[in-house]
Design an enzyme around this catalytic site. Structure first.
Site, PDB file in Angstrom:
ATOM      1  N   HIS A  34      42.352  56.498 -39.713  1.00 30.18           N
ATOM      2  CA  HIS A  34      43.741  56.955 -39.603  1.00 30.18           C
ATOM      3  C   HIS A  34      44.592  55.773 -39.137  1.00 30.18           C
ATOM      4  CE1 HIS A  34      42.774  57.076 -35.354  1.00 30.18           C
ATOM      5  NE2 HIS A  34      41.805  57.946 -35.586  1.00 30.18           N
ATOM      6  N   HIS A  37      43.257  53.374 -36.538  1.00 27.24           N
ATOM      7  CA  HIS A  37      42.315  52.337 -36.999  1.00 27.24           C
ATOM      8  C   HIS A  37      43.065  51.203 -37.692  1.00 27.24           C
ATOM      9  CE1 HIS A  37      39.586  55.973 -36.992  1.00 27.24           C
ATOM     10  NE2 HIS A  37      38.858  55.116 -36.312  1.00 27.24           N
ATOM     11  N   MET A 186      46.034  59.782 -31.794  1.00 28.17           N
ATOM     12  CA  MET A 186      45.346  59.943 -33.086  1.00 28.17           C
ATOM     13  C   MET A 186      43.832  59.890 -32.877  1.00 28.17           C
ATOM     14  SD  MET A 186      47.508  58.124 -35.985  1.00 28.17           S
ATOM     15  CE  MET A 186      49.217  58.566 -36.198  1.00 28.17           C
ATOM     16  N   ARG A 189      38.870  63.522 -34.613  1.00 27.87           N
ATOM     17  CA  ARG A 189      38.503  64.887 -34.195  1.00 27.87           C
ATOM     18  C   ARG A 189      39.705  65.830 -34.161  1.00 27.87           C
ATOM     19  NH1 ARG A 189      34.335  61.857 -31.081  1.00 27.87           N
ATOM     20  NH2 ARG A 189      32.346  62.584 -31.897  1.00 27.87           N
TER      21      ARG A 189
END
Ligand code: PAF
Length: 282
Positions: A34, A37, A186, A189
């Site tokens: 996301h 990252h 973010m 999970r």
């Protein structure tokens, strides 16, 4: 962008880069990437000519009954995302590549002192799994720089300690947490949350921020602040694992004069276990 599974191909590419005196940054991930990252990759790019993102859902860091099987595996989407941010290589090792003697017989790395509390006490063995896999990734990729997210605050401290203790010549960089517009950190999970749970989840950051403001305004009764934050979260419907105010440097219990504190939270909400933190510099 190269997608490499195998150790030999990895070594050849690394040798080629080294021949040109290029520095290598690693961004270890479990995939399902996301914007958080992506920010790690962008930061890595500022510190090295070459960026390797590793994608591996590491079985040794999941305890019995945790979400190893359910963890979203989205490699094709991850590749497209990484291509757009100019990643040099995605290393997608198999279990056999990373654990050649099998999971049961793997040499393991433990970092005592920092791993027993907080996430360590709610996820027994978790940090041993993390340090064991990260040490293996470091050994294979031999990076100059490694980037981890602040959202996993305890994890980045544990990895820093491992690197220092083992004398590994790797510069560990911690990247700020990337949040949704409503403040939710973010996380892969977050996908486990129902619509109703998702609407509740920003409360975690709200509670952290208000405890942070209380600290900034001079409050020093840490236990009272922890209890108040924990109460607010329970009243909202979270199952609270821990709320803690600690010294940011090493998670020890702070005294009144400590000028860098971290506020750590872990809660359960439906199927998801969510963690978050903020650092307060006074
Ligand atoms: O933070 C994660 O995604 C994982 O713990 C890591 C560092 C990639 C090790 O598996």
């Amino acid at each position: 962008m190269e997608v490499i599974q195998d150790k030999t191909a990895l070594r050849e590419q690394l040798l080629e880069w080294r021949r040109h005196d290029e520095h290598v940054a690693i961004v270890p991930t479990m995939g399902n990437l996301h914007a958080g990252h992506v920010s790690l990759v962008e930061l890595a790019r500022e510190h090295a000519e070459r960026v390797v993102v590793t994608v591996f859902v590491n079985p040794t860091q999941f305890a019995e009954g945790e979400d190893f099987e359910d963890y979203p595996r989205t490699l094709e989407r991850d590749k497209r995302r990484l291509q757009r941010v100019n990643t040099d290589m995605i290393f997608v090792p198999t279990v056999e590549t990373l654990y050649p003697f099998g999971l049961q017989n793997a040499t393991s790395v433990t970092v005592p002192g920092l791993t027993e509390n907080f996430c360590g006490s709610f996820r027994p063995g978790h940090f041993d799994g993390v340090t064991t896999v990260v040490a293996r990734l470091f050994a294979l990729v031999q990076p100059d720089v490694a980037v981890f997210g602040q959202k996993d605050y305890q994890q980045q401290l544990v990895i820093r300690r491992m690197v220092e203790d083992l004398g590994l010549p790797i510069n560990i960089i911690t990247a700020p947490t990337v949040r949704e517009e409503d403040g939710l950190a973010m996380s892969s999970r977050n996908a486990y949350l129902s619509d109703e749970e998702r609407a509740m989840a920003p409360k975690i950051h709200e509670v952290l921020e208000s405890a942070g403001e209380a600290l900034q305004s001079g409050k020093r009764n840490f236990e009272e602040l922890e209890n108040a934050a924990s109460g607010q979260l329970s009243d909202t419907g979270f199952e609270v694992e821990y709320v803690a105010i600690r010294r940011a440097l090493d998670l020890s219990v702070p005294n009144r004069d400590c000028d860098e504190l971290v506020l750590l939270v872990a809660v359960r909400l439906g199927k998801a276990r969510l963690i978050d933190n903020i650092v307060v510099t006074i």
